[in-house]
Design a protein around this motif. Structure first.
Motif, PDB file in Angstrom:
ATOM      1  N   ILE A 176       0.862  -1.189   0.000  1.00 36.70           N
ATOM      2  CA  ILE A 176       0.000   0.000   0.000  1.00 36.70           C
ATOM      3  C   ILE A 176       0.894   1.233   0.000  1.00 36.70           C
ATOM      4  CG2 ILE A 176      -1.973   1.148   1.062  1.00 36.70           C
ATOM      5  CD1 ILE A 176      -2.546  -1.340   2.640  1.00 36.70           C
ATOM      6  N   ALA A 177       0.659   2.127  -0.951  1.00 33.87           N
ATOM      7  CA  ALA A 177       1.526   3.294  -1.104  1.00 33.87           C
ATOM      8  C   ALA A 177       0.709   4.563  -1.326  1.00 33.87           C
ATOM      9  CB  ALA A 177       2.465   3.084  -2.298  1.00 33.87           C
ATOM     10  N   PRO A 178       1.272   5.721  -0.969  1.00 32.01           N
ATOM     11  CA  PRO A 178       0.610   6.990  -1.289  1.00 32.01           C
ATOM     12  C   PRO A 178       0.534   7.151  -2.806  1.00 32.01           C
ATOM     13  CG  PRO A 178       2.311   7.306   0.369  1.00 32.01           C
ATOM     14  CD  PRO A 178       2.503   5.936  -0.186  1.00 32.01           C
ATOM     15  N   GLU A 179      -0.520   7.744  -3.263  1.00 34.19           N
ATOM     16  CA  GLU A 179      -0.695   7.946  -4.702  1.00 34.19           C
ATOM     17  C   GLU A 179       0.483   8.725  -5.286  1.00 34.19           C
ATOM     18  OE1 GLU A 179      -4.675   8.913  -6.943  1.00 34.19           O
ATOM     19  OE2 GLU A 179      -3.703  10.812  -6.439  1.00 34.19           O
ATOM     20  N   GLY A 180       1.065   8.194  -6.351  1.00 33.81           N
ATOM     21  CA  GLY A 180       2.161   8.868  -7.034  1.00 33.81           C
ATOM     22  C   GLY A 180       3.549   8.543  -6.523  1.00 33.81           C
ATOM     23  N   ASP A 181       3.649   7.773  -5.442  1.00 34.71           N
ATOM     24  CA  ASP A 181       4.962   7.489  -4.857  1.00 34.71           C
ATOM     25  C   ASP A 181       5.693   6.313  -5.507  1.00 34.71           C
ATOM     26  OD1 ASP A 181       4.576   9.561  -3.112  1.00 34.71           O
ATOM     27  OD2 ASP A 181       5.176   8.427  -1.329  1.00 34.71           O
ATOM     28  N   VAL A 182       4.953   5.456  -6.174  1.00 29.86           N
ATOM     29  CA  VAL A 182       5.569   4.287  -6.821  1.00 29.86           C
ATOM     30  C   VAL A 182       5.571   4.494  -8.332  1.00 29.86           C
ATOM     31  CG1 VAL A 182       5.412   1.797  -7.213  1.00 29.86           C
ATOM     32  CG2 VAL A 182       4.842   2.742  -4.963  1.00 29.86           C
ATOM     33  N   ILE A 217      -1.637  -1.225  -4.212  1.00 28.95           N
ATOM     34  CA  ILE A 217      -2.770  -0.303  -4.147  1.00 28.95           C
ATOM     35  C   ILE A 217      -2.254   1.067  -3.736  1.00 28.95           C
ATOM     36  CG2 ILE A 217      -4.915   0.284  -2.951  1.00 28.95           C
ATOM     37  CD1 ILE A 217      -5.557  -2.642  -2.738  1.00 28.95           C
ATOM     38  N   SER A 218      -2.534   2.070  -4.561  1.00 23.42           N
ATOM     39  CA  SER A 218      -2.134   3.445  -4.272  1.00 23.42           C
ATOM     40  C   SER A 218      -3.333   4.203  -3.714  1.00 23.42           C
ATOM     41  CB  SER A 218      -1.623   4.136  -5.540  1.00 23.42           C
ATOM     42  OG  SER A 218      -0.449   3.495  -6.008  1.00 23.42           O
ATOM     43  N   ILE A 219      -3.101   4.958  -2.661  1.00 24.87           N
ATOM     44  CA  ILE A 219      -4.191   5.649  -1.978  1.00 24.87           C
ATOM     45  C   ILE A 219      -3.902   7.147  -1.890  1.00 24.87           C
ATOM     46  CG2 ILE A 219      -5.441   5.884   0.201  1.00 24.87           C
ATOM     47  CD1 ILE A 219      -5.107   2.895   0.608  1.00 24.87           C
ATOM     48  N   LYS A 220      -4.880   7.923  -2.302  1.00 25.86           N
ATOM     49  CA  LYS A 220      -4.757   9.378  -2.280  1.00 25.86           C
ATOM     50  C   LYS A 220      -5.112   9.905  -0.898  1.00 25.86           C
ATOM     51  CE  LYS A 220      -6.421  13.534  -4.667  1.00 25.86           C
ATOM     52  NZ  LYS A 220      -7.332  14.056  -5.718  1.00 25.86           N
ATOM     53  N   GLN A 221      -4.397  10.928  -0.461  1.00 27.45           N
ATOM     54  CA  GLN A 221      -4.690  11.540   0.830  1.00 27.45           C
ATOM     55  C   GLN A 221      -5.061  13.003   0.626  1.00 27.45           C
ATOM     56  OE1 GLN A 221      -1.544  11.389   3.825  1.00 27.45           O
ATOM     57  NE2 GLN A 221      -3.093  11.143   5.404  1.00 27.45           N
ATOM     58  N   GLU A 222      -6.207  13.382   1.189  1.00 29.75           N
ATOM     59  CA  GLU A 222      -6.664  14.770   1.120  1.00 29.75           C
ATOM     60  C   GLU A 222      -6.646  15.349   2.525  1.00 29.75           C
ATOM     61  OE1 GLU A 222     -10.438  14.949  -0.776  1.00 29.75           O
ATOM     62  OE2 GLU A 222      -9.695  14.201  -2.699  1.00 29.75           O
ATOM     63  N   TYR A 223      -6.190  16.578   2.657  1.00 33.05           N
ATOM     64  CA  TYR A 223      -5.971  17.172   3.973  1.00 33.05           C
ATOM     65  C   TYR A 223      -7.209  17.910   4.477  1.00 33.05           C
ATOM     66  CZ  TYR A 223      -1.295  15.921   2.554  1.00 33.05           C
ATOM     67  OH  TYR A 223      -0.207  15.216   2.116  1.00 33.05           O
ATOM     68  N   THR A 224      -8.264  17.122   4.703  1.00 33.48           N
ATOM     69  CA  THR A 224      -9.514  17.615   5.252  1.00 33.48           C
ATOM     70  C   THR A 224     -10.067  16.544   6.186  1.00 33.48           C
ATOM     71  OG1 THR A 224     -10.874  16.629   3.494  1.00 33.48           O
ATOM     72  CG2 THR A 224     -10.036  18.876   3.110  1.00 33.48           C
ATOM     73  N   VAL A 225     -11.091  16.896   6.949  1.00 28.32           N
ATOM     74  CA  VAL A 225     -11.733  15.916   7.825  1.00 28.32           C
ATOM     75  C   VAL A 225     -12.380  14.821   6.980  1.00 28.32           C
ATOM     76  CG1 VAL A 225     -13.582  15.548   9.495  1.00 28.32           C
ATOM     77  CG2 VAL A 225     -12.107  17.563   9.692  1.00 28.32           C
ATOM     78  N   SER A 245     -10.454   3.774   2.398  1.00 30.59           N
ATOM     79  CA  SER A 245      -9.665   3.234   1.283  1.00 30.59           C
ATOM     80  C   SER A 245      -8.673   2.182   1.777  1.00 30.59           C
ATOM     81  CB  SER A 245      -8.912   4.368   0.574  1.00 30.59           C
ATOM     82  OG  SER A 245      -9.801   5.268  -0.040  1.00 30.59           O
ATOM     83  N   VAL A 246      -8.038   2.451   2.908  1.00 24.14           N
ATOM     84  CA  VAL A 246      -7.098   1.481   3.469  1.00 24.14           C
ATOM     85  C   VAL A 246      -7.844   0.220   3.892  1.00 24.14           C
ATOM     86  CG1 VAL A 246      -5.454   1.018   5.327  1.00 24.14           C
ATOM     87  CG2 VAL A 246      -5.474   3.260   4.221  1.00 24.14           C
TER      88      VAL A 246
END
Length: 276
Positions: free
Chosen positions: A85-91, A107-115, A124-125
């Motif tokens: 499992i990786a942050p989106e765009g890191d691999v 599986i790449s997962i996007k992180q948004e900086y909001t609640v 997603s995880v």
């Protein structure tokens, strides 16, 4: 005559009868991902992590896929994971292809900086781990805690101007503008980002510091230490001309906590707001 089942029931039936199996050997390539996998109850299945993952305490003792932030397919494959499992765009695409060729699920997962982004991140995880129900339970708990933290923020009359400086010694310093994780954290915690007029991070300058004139200078704990602590920071050019410098309002926070934006977001908001 038997009526056709509604679409949503067909989807539910498909999910319930699927042969999906929860992963047994997991590699997480990001601190927030590692913390979330642990919080979902899969800590024992984590076989390796990236260098940014140090929480919870046992994670710091886990094998690292590399000695720095540069990834290699060979380094990942050597741990025989069934899920990465990786942050989106890191691999990179090349590494992703090599992992797929080796039969490893990425599986790449996007992180948004909001609640809302924190809730979506946990879901997603959880989906990646085939643990949707656990994910919903964790989201419910996190959102309840978020509500309590935001209530504390509303009750605090202080709304200081805060400048976040990322430092690794005096040679590497950056200021967080809009659309950054620290801009979001400062705002959620009831502060105002003193860095205006630009997005992302930009190099720190004395002129920009003086013009911003923050009430508080915020730093990560490792950055604070790399500059020699508060006495050394107060002697940096221009600091004594700001409200923060005059009032010795230089604060440090745990880096991993501040950029988590997942399970520990409520704690991060509460702790940062308490510094105002």
């Amino acid at each position: 005559m038997i009526k056709a089942l509604p679409t949503f029931l067909l989807v539910l039936l498909s999910y319930l009868t699927s042969s999906a199996i929860a992963p047994k050997r997991i590699i997480t390539l990001g601190a927030a991902l590692t913390e979330t996998v642990d919080a979902l109850g899969f800590g024992n299945q984590i076989v390796a992590v990236d260098v940014t993952s140090i929480y919870p305490a046992y994670v710091a003792k886990l094998p690292k896929v590399s000695q720095n932030r540069v990834l290699s397919a060979e380094g990942i494959i050597s741990f025989s994971p069934d899920l990465v499992i990786a942050p989106e765009g890191d691999v990179s695409k090349a590494i992703a292809y090599q992992l797929k060729s080796a039969g490893i699920k990425l599986i790449s997962i996007k992180q948004e900086y909001t609640v809302k982004g924190a809730s979506a991140f946990i879901r997603s995880v959880a989906a990646a781990l085939e643990a949707v129900q656990k994910g919903e339970a964790l989201v419910k708990q996190m959102e309840s805690n978020i509500g309590q933290s935001l209530d504390l923020v509303k009750k605090n009359p202080k709304h200081p101007s805060v400048l976040f400086i990322y430092a690794r010694g005096t040679g590497v310093m950056m200021v967080a503008g809009k659309s950054t994780n620290m801009d979001a954290m400062i705002t959620l915690s009831g502060g105002k980002n003193a860095a205006q007029g630009f997005s992302n991070f930009k190099p720190y300058t004395t002129e920009a510091l003086v013009n911003a004139n923050p009430d508080i200078i915020l730093m990560f704990d490792f950055g604070f230490k790399s500059l020699g602590g508060i006495n050394s920071i107060l002697k940096m050019p221009g600091v004594n001309l700001t409200n923060a410098g005059k009032n010795k309002r230089i604060i440090q926070m745990d880096a991993e906590l501040m950029v988590n934006f997942s399970v520990r977001l409520p704690q991060a908001i509460k702790e940062l707001n308490s510094k105002w």
